[in-house]
Every structure is written in C-alpha cells, then in structure tokens.
Design a protein around this motif. Structure first.
Motif, mmCIF file in Angstrom:
data_model
loop_
_atom_site.group_PDB
_atom_site.id
_atom_site.type_symbol
_atom_site.label_atom_id
_atom_site.label_comp_id
_atom_site.label_asym_id
_atom_site.label_seq_id
_atom_site.Cartn_x
_atom_site.Cartn_y
_atom_site.Cartn_z
ATOM 1 N N GLU A 19 8.133 16.325 1.885
ATOM 2 C CA GLU A 19 7.030 16.779 2.739
ATOM 3 C C GLU A 19 5.684 16.316 2.192
ATOM 4 O O GLU A 19 4.788 15.958 2.956
ATOM 5 C CB GLU A 19 7.044 18.310 2.869
ATOM 6 C CG GLU A 19 7.958 18.820 3.957
ATOM 7 C CD GLU A 19 7.518 18.391 5.340
ATOM 8 O OE1 GLU A 19 6.319 18.117 5.545
ATOM 9 O OE2 GLU A 19 8.375 18.290 6.229
ATOM 10 N N ARG A 20 5.555 16.349 0.863
ATOM 11 C CA ARG A 20 4.309 15.887 0.250
ATOM 12 C C ARG A 20 4.085 14.408 0.555
ATOM 13 O O ARG A 20 2.965 13.996 0.892
ATOM 14 C CB ARG A 20 4.366 16.116 -1.270
ATOM 15 C CG ARG A 20 3.093 15.710 -1.983
ATOM 16 C CD ARG A 20 3.023 16.284 -3.386
ATOM 17 N NE ARG A 20 4.004 15.691 -4.283
ATOM 18 C CZ ARG A 20 5.009 16.355 -4.838
ATOM 19 N NH1 ARG A 20 5.187 17.645 -4.567
ATOM 20 N NH2 ARG A 20 5.841 15.757 -5.674
ATOM 21 N N ILE A 21 5.143 13.622 0.459
ATOM 22 C CA ILE A 21 5.047 12.186 0.766
ATOM 23 C C ILE A 21 4.723 11.975 2.246
ATOM 24 O O ILE A 21 3.844 11.183 2.597
ATOM 25 C CB ILE A 21 6.360 11.475 0.386
ATOM 26 C CG1 ILE A 21 6.526 11.457 -1.139
ATOM 27 C CG2 ILE A 21 6.387 10.060 0.946
ATOM 28 C CD1 ILE A 21 7.874 10.951 -1.608
ATOM 29 N N LEU A 67 3.361 5.944 -2.757
ATOM 30 C CA LEU A 67 4.574 6.667 -3.157
ATOM 31 C C LEU A 67 4.590 6.931 -4.660
ATOM 32 O O LEU A 67 5.032 7.997 -5.112
ATOM 33 C CB LEU A 67 5.818 5.876 -2.751
ATOM 34 C CG LEU A 67 6.083 5.742 -1.248
ATOM 35 C CD1 LEU A 67 7.280 4.843 -0.996
ATOM 36 C CD2 LEU A 67 6.308 7.099 -0.614
ATOM 37 N N LYS A 68 4.088 5.973 -5.439
ATOM 38 C CA LYS A 68 4.041 6.146 -6.898
ATOM 39 C C LYS A 68 3.237 7.383 -7.279
ATOM 40 O O LYS A 68 3.564 8.089 -8.234
ATOM 41 C CB LYS A 68 3.404 4.918 -7.557
ATOM 42 C CG LYS A 68 4.250 3.666 -7.537
ATOM 43 C CD LYS A 68 3.460 2.528 -8.192
ATOM 44 C CE LYS A 68 4.132 1.191 -7.996
ATOM 45 N NZ LYS A 68 3.319 0.076 -8.542
ATOM 46 N N SER A 69 2.163 7.628 -6.544
ATOM 47 C CA SER A 69 1.274 8.739 -6.874
ATOM 48 C C SER A 69 1.846 10.094 -6.465
ATOM 49 O O SER A 69 1.291 11.134 -6.834
ATOM 50 C CB SER A 69 -0.087 8.543 -6.199
ATOM 51 O OG SER A 69 0.039 8.617 -4.789
ATOM 52 N N VAL A 106 12.663 7.821 -10.083
ATOM 53 C CA VAL A 106 12.864 6.374 -9.907
ATOM 54 C C VAL A 106 12.553 5.997 -8.459
ATOM 55 O O VAL A 106 13.258 6.425 -7.537
ATOM 56 C CB VAL A 106 14.307 5.961 -10.272
ATOM 57 C CG1 VAL A 106 14.499 4.456 -10.034
ATOM 58 C CG2 VAL A 106 14.612 6.314 -11.722
ATOM 59 N N LEU A 107 11.507 5.222 -8.288
ATOM 60 C CA LEU A 107 11.111 4.738 -6.960
ATOM 61 C C LEU A 107 11.568 3.297 -6.794
ATOM 62 O O LEU A 107 11.318 2.463 -7.660
ATOM 63 C CB LEU A 107 9.595 4.827 -6.804
ATOM 64 C CG LEU A 107 8.983 4.137 -5.577
ATOM 65 C CD1 LEU A 107 9.458 4.800 -4.288
ATOM 66 C CD2 LEU A 107 7.456 4.158 -5.670
ATOM 67 N N GLU A 138 0.831 -1.210 0.000
ATOM 68 C CA GLU A 138 0.000 0.000 0.000
ATOM 69 C C GLU A 138 0.864 1.259 0.000
ATOM 70 O O GLU A 138 0.570 2.229 -0.707
ATOM 71 C CB GLU A 138 -0.922 -0.005 1.229
ATOM 72 C CG GLU A 138 -1.995 -1.086 1.192
ATOM 73 C CD GLU A 138 -2.843 -1.089 2.453
ATOM 74 O OE1 GLU A 138 -2.776 -0.097 3.200
ATOM 75 O OE2 GLU A 138 -3.569 -2.066 2.689
ATOM 76 N N VAL A 139 1.912 1.233 0.794
ATOM 77 C CA VAL A 139 2.811 2.389 0.855
ATOM 78 C C VAL A 139 3.492 2.601 -0.498
ATOM 79 O O VAL A 139 3.630 3.738 -0.970
ATOM 80 C CB VAL A 139 3.857 2.196 1.970
ATOM 81 C CG1 VAL A 139 4.962 3.257 1.868
ATOM 82 C CG2 VAL A 139 3.197 2.269 3.338
#
Length: 571
Positions: free
Chosen positions: A305-307, A270-272, A279-280, A265-266
């Motif tokens: 911060e967004r993450i 993170l992809k979004s 590169v994740l 789920e995490v």
C-alpha cells in the motif's frame, strides 16, 4: 514454457559457478596431496638410507603415518562432500587445524632429514602456494612468515656452521624465505584480483542494465536462499509482484525511450519504499518484485500500500495521457509458508494475486486469497470439490489469463448478488461454485480463438459456442461436480429462447443459470475494454437493461441493477 526456460538458464548459470569453484578446489586438493606424498617420500628415503634406533624408527614412522592417514582421510571426505563455500568462505577452525597439521608434518620432515641441512625445506613453497590459491594474499603472507620463522629458528638452533663462521645454509634459507614472501605477495595478489573480478562480474550479471536494480537471475537465487534461511529460523517470507498499469499505452503514446526513463524513475522510487535487507528486482518488462524476509502477509500488504500510494501521488511526465489520467501500479502479495508451500508456489500465488489486482480495475494491492479458500475455511465447501475446481482453474489460467480473471470476478459478483437476492445458504454456495466452473469448457477451445482481439467470424463463433457442451462433458466425469452441470451448460441460454446450446426459454432455464447469465454478460461487457471508466460501466448497465426480457430474466435484471446502484451509493 517460459518459466521452464528461466529455470534451465538459472540451473546452467549455477552449474557454471559450481564448476569454477570445483576446479579451484581440485587444484588445492591436488597440491595438498602432493605435499603429503613428498613428505612421505622424504621420510621413507631417510629411513632407507640411515641407521636409526628401533625406538626412533617406530616413533617416527608411527607419528608420520598417523598424521598422513588423518590428513588423507580428511581430504578424501572433504572432496566427497565438496561445497563451493568451503573454498572461498572465511577462515574456519578446520582451516587453522589443517594449516597447523601441515606445519607439523613440515617440522617432522625437516627434523628427520637433517634439520638445517634438510633439502625438503622446499615444502614451504608448496604450503605458501596452497595458502595463496585457497585464501588469497593475507592468509598466504601469514603462512610464508610462519614457515620462514620455523626455517630460520631451525638454522639458529641446529646449524653449527653459523657459530664457526660458515653461514651457507643460513644464507640459502634467507633466500628461501624471501622467495616465500614474494610468492605469497604476488600469487596472493593475483588470486585476490581474479576473485574480486569474478565477484564484480557476478554483480554485473545480477544487475538489470536499465534500472540498476537486481535482475531476474538474482531474484531467483535470492528467493531460494531467503526461503532456505526462513525454514532454518522458522520465519515467514513475503513476496510482492508489481506491474505498472497501462505501461504499453504509455510506451505507445510517448515512445520507448520515455518508457525506459519511466522504468528507471519507478525503480528509484521503489528503492526508497523498502528496507535495506529487502530484495528489489526487475522481474521482466514493466514488472517488478520485492522479496520481504521475515515479513507477514499483513506487513507485506502495508508495504504494498505504501508503494502504491507513492506511485499514485508522484508526478510522472506524461501521466495525464494515461487512461485514468494518472500513473498507477497494481500489486500482488503472497507469503511463504502460510500461503505458499514452496518457492515456485510463492511466485505463482503472488503472480495470480497481481493478475487479480489488474483484473479488478488496477491500482490496488491484492493478497492471494481465492473465494474458494474462504468458502473452504468456513467449512462450506467439500474438499473434493475445492481440489477439482483448483485443478480446472489452473488449467484455464495456463491457457487463457483473461478467463482466469473473468472467473474470479464473476464468482465475487455471484457472492454479492446471491446475498442481495437472499438466496438460501445452499443456493449461494452452488452459485459461487457454478461461477468458478462456468467457463471450464474453454479449455478445449484453441488459443487463437480465445485470445483473438477482433470479433469472431461465424465459423469461429460456432466453435466458441461449444465451450458450454465441452464444460458439461468435462465435469460430468467427476461425481461431486455433477450438480453444477446446469450452470455450466445453460449460462448462455437467452430468456427469449434464442440462446445456446439448446435454445431454452424463460423459466425452462434453471434459476441459477439465469442469475449467472446476467453476471457473466455484465463482466464481459466491462472487461472486454482495455481501459475501464464510468462511461463503460454505465454502458454495460444500459445493455443489461435493454436486454431485460430478451436475453435476461426481467425480475433478476431489476434486482441486479438495484444492487449495482446501491454499491455505487455506498462507495
């Protein structure tokens, strides 16, 4: 040790890929050299058996020798400067020139050995095989069509038997052109299938099986390539290291299947939060990494911060059982080349920033910036002192990460407390440097004792107490660090004289050492607990108050508690 093992594995995988490409390359080179040798043999045999005019001999030999010399020189230089991209990359001008040169050689050979009657049209098969192996089906079909047209045009222009009704050579060449087309289709298709399969295998090898994002291997390869591109284009590359807070607690509470589901789920979340070009990757365990090409440190912090906010605001199943009643993430940020000067320094600084975020109570984004660097930027710190302290910190960090985080926190609190006490500029600087050096003697203490979770027994504690003396011995060898020996040696002395190593009492203990003793104890009280909350902070304050006049200078205790309370009111 673990990093060295990862590097070895990465190099081994790269070596395997390069070996495969190199073998294909060698096969192609071998076929091309055979092509040229056969062409040379055909021309020389014709010259040996046929009477040509001197002019024809000289022209034929000169042209043939020149082309062959150029081709051989090109192949040998290409072989010496081999790269994997040269074999499997898109068509380049060199490829078209090479195909054109081979075609010219083919025409010369056919022309000098009887045109339509030549037995060396078989060279077209070799050319088609070369095209199929090197570039796949589409290119080889183009080669086969080109050679087929040449062969048939030669038959029409130079075969008198077609006009007189005997089409032996023309019929034979029709079969040859059909064979060329079949070879190009079948062999080219096989090469394309094999190549696609290899690419898919690499994709599978680069993906993390659980989360579906890139794995550690792909992360390492991508970071190398992105940094190389950044160097060429004078760009920055930022790196985020992210760790799910208290993930072990989540696993222990809900079980590993639930933990795996959380990681998935995490990863999706993170992809979004990132761009398509970022590169994740799953770096390992509950740790993730994001490579941010063409991104400054400030922009990277915004992404972090967004993450962090998305993780904090998202409702995850079972998060109410976490220590802070929520699922959160700590994030470390670093940037190349403004902060780190190499790939591995970028990884290390991002990792240290992450550890700092976790050391300062988690659920935060920290950029890599040591208090020491701030001091040096403000021209308050001697460069020799800075370099020596960094060496010591690196030594401690490699052996005991808790001590690294503890030292950074103590140094930060020492800065704040020094300002609160209105110490002189020199005393504030000395106190912060002493904070960085105070536990350097732990380097001589075994990992078993340093990392022991239970209370130390009497024998172990006696060994542990020696870190004050060890610290004195280490820095006494460095001239510029000698002024800080008192803080290193005496920060565990007690105000009542029952401390160590010398049992100094009251004002016998140097003033800065008395300040450091309070800060050191307070931080150790808080962060010895795995989960930090307001109750634990209050317990640490009460401990400091209770030890006023016994372990600590009572005046300094009053000031320290007032500073903490003023900070609480401000927040």
């Amino acid at each position: 040790m673990e990093k060295s093992k990862r590097i070895q594995e990465q190099n081994k995988r790269q070596e395997y890929d390069n070996k495969r490409y190199e073998n294909v390359f060698k096969l192609v080179i071998l076929l091309k050299i055979m092509y040229i040798i056969l062409a040379l043999i055909s021309l020389l045999s014709k010259l040996a058996t046929t009477q040509f005019s001197i002019k024809d001999n000289i022209m034929t030999i000169a042209i043939t020798t020149g082309i062959i010399a150029i081709m051989m020189n090109y192949y040998l230089s290409w072989s010496a400067n081999y790269t994997k991209d040269r074999v499997y990359d898109k068509y380049s001008k060199k490829d078209y020139f090479e195909s054109f040169a081979l075609t010219i050689i083919f025409i010369l050979v056919i022309g000098s050995t009887g045109w339509s009657k030549s037995d060396y049209k078989i060279l077209s098969i070799l050319a088609t095989i070369i095209g199929a192996i090197q570039f796949g089906q589409r290119y080889s079909i183009g080669i086969s069509i080109c050679y087929s047209i040449i062969i048939l045009v030669i038959d029409l222009l130079f075969n008198d038997s077609i006009i007189t009704g005997s089409a032996f050579y023309f019929e034979r060449d029709l079969v040859l052109t059909a064979v060329l087309l079949i070879i190009s289709i079948v062999l080219g298709m096989y090469v394309d299938i094999e190549r696609q399969y290899f690419k898919e295998l690499k994709i599978v090898a680069n993906m993390d099986e659980l989360t579906g994002i890139y794995n550690h291997r792909y992360f390492q390869d991508s970071l190398s390539n992105i940094i190389k591109s950044a160097d060429e284009n004078n760009r920055e590359v930022s790196l985020l290291f992210m760790d799910i807070d208290y993930f072990k607690h989540y696993n222990d509470t809900h079980g590993h299947p639930a933990g795996d589901l959380l990681l998935m789920e995490v990863a999706d979340l993170l992809k979004s939060c990132i761009r398509n070009r970022d590169v994740l990757a799953r770096y390992g365990g509950e740790e993730f990494a994001v490579i941010l090409p063409d991104t400054s440190i400030e922009q990277a912090i915004d992404v972090g911060e967004r993450i962090r906010k998305r993780i904090e605001e998202t409702k995850f199943e079972g998060q109410e059982f976490q220590p802070n009643k929520n699922l959160t993430m700590s994030i470390g940020v670093s940037t190349y080349p403004t902060i780190a000067s190499s790939k591995y320094e970028l990884i290390n600084t991002a990792d240290q920033a992450l550890y700092k975020a976790k050391a300062f109570n988690r659920n935060r984004v920290e950029r890599y910036q040591m208090l020491l660097d701030e001091l040096y930027k403000n021209k308050n710190l001697d460069k020799d002192i800075l370099n020596n302290i960094k060496i010591f910190i690196k030594m401690i960090n490699e052996k005991d990460k808790y001590t690294y985080g503890h030292v950074e926190r103590v140094a930060t609190t020492a800065r704040d407390f020094g300002r609160y006490l209105n110490l002189s500029h020199e005393e504030q600087l000395d106190l912060q440097i002493g904070a960085y050096l105070h536990d350097i003697g732990k380097f001589n203490i075994s990992k078993e004792i340093l990392n022991k979770k239970e209370n130390l027994n009497d024998k172990e504690f006696e060994v542990f107490k020696d870190h004050c003396v060890y610290g004195e011995e280490i820095i006494s060898e460095i001239e510029c660090l000698k002024p800080f020996i008192p803080m290193v040696k005496y920060h565990h002395e007690r105000y009542d004289g029952r401390g160590y190593p010398e049992g100094l009492k009251g004002e016998e203990i140097p003033y800065l050492s008395r300040i450091l003793a309070i800060i050191d104890s307070y931080d150790s009280m808080i962060f010895k607990n795995q989960y930090i909350n307001d109750m634990i902070i209050e317990e640490a304050k009460n401990y400091i108050k209770a030890e006023s006049g016994r372990a600590f200078d009572p005046e300094l205790v009053d000031s320290f508690i007032k500073m903490l309370e003023s900070k609480t009111q401000e927040s």
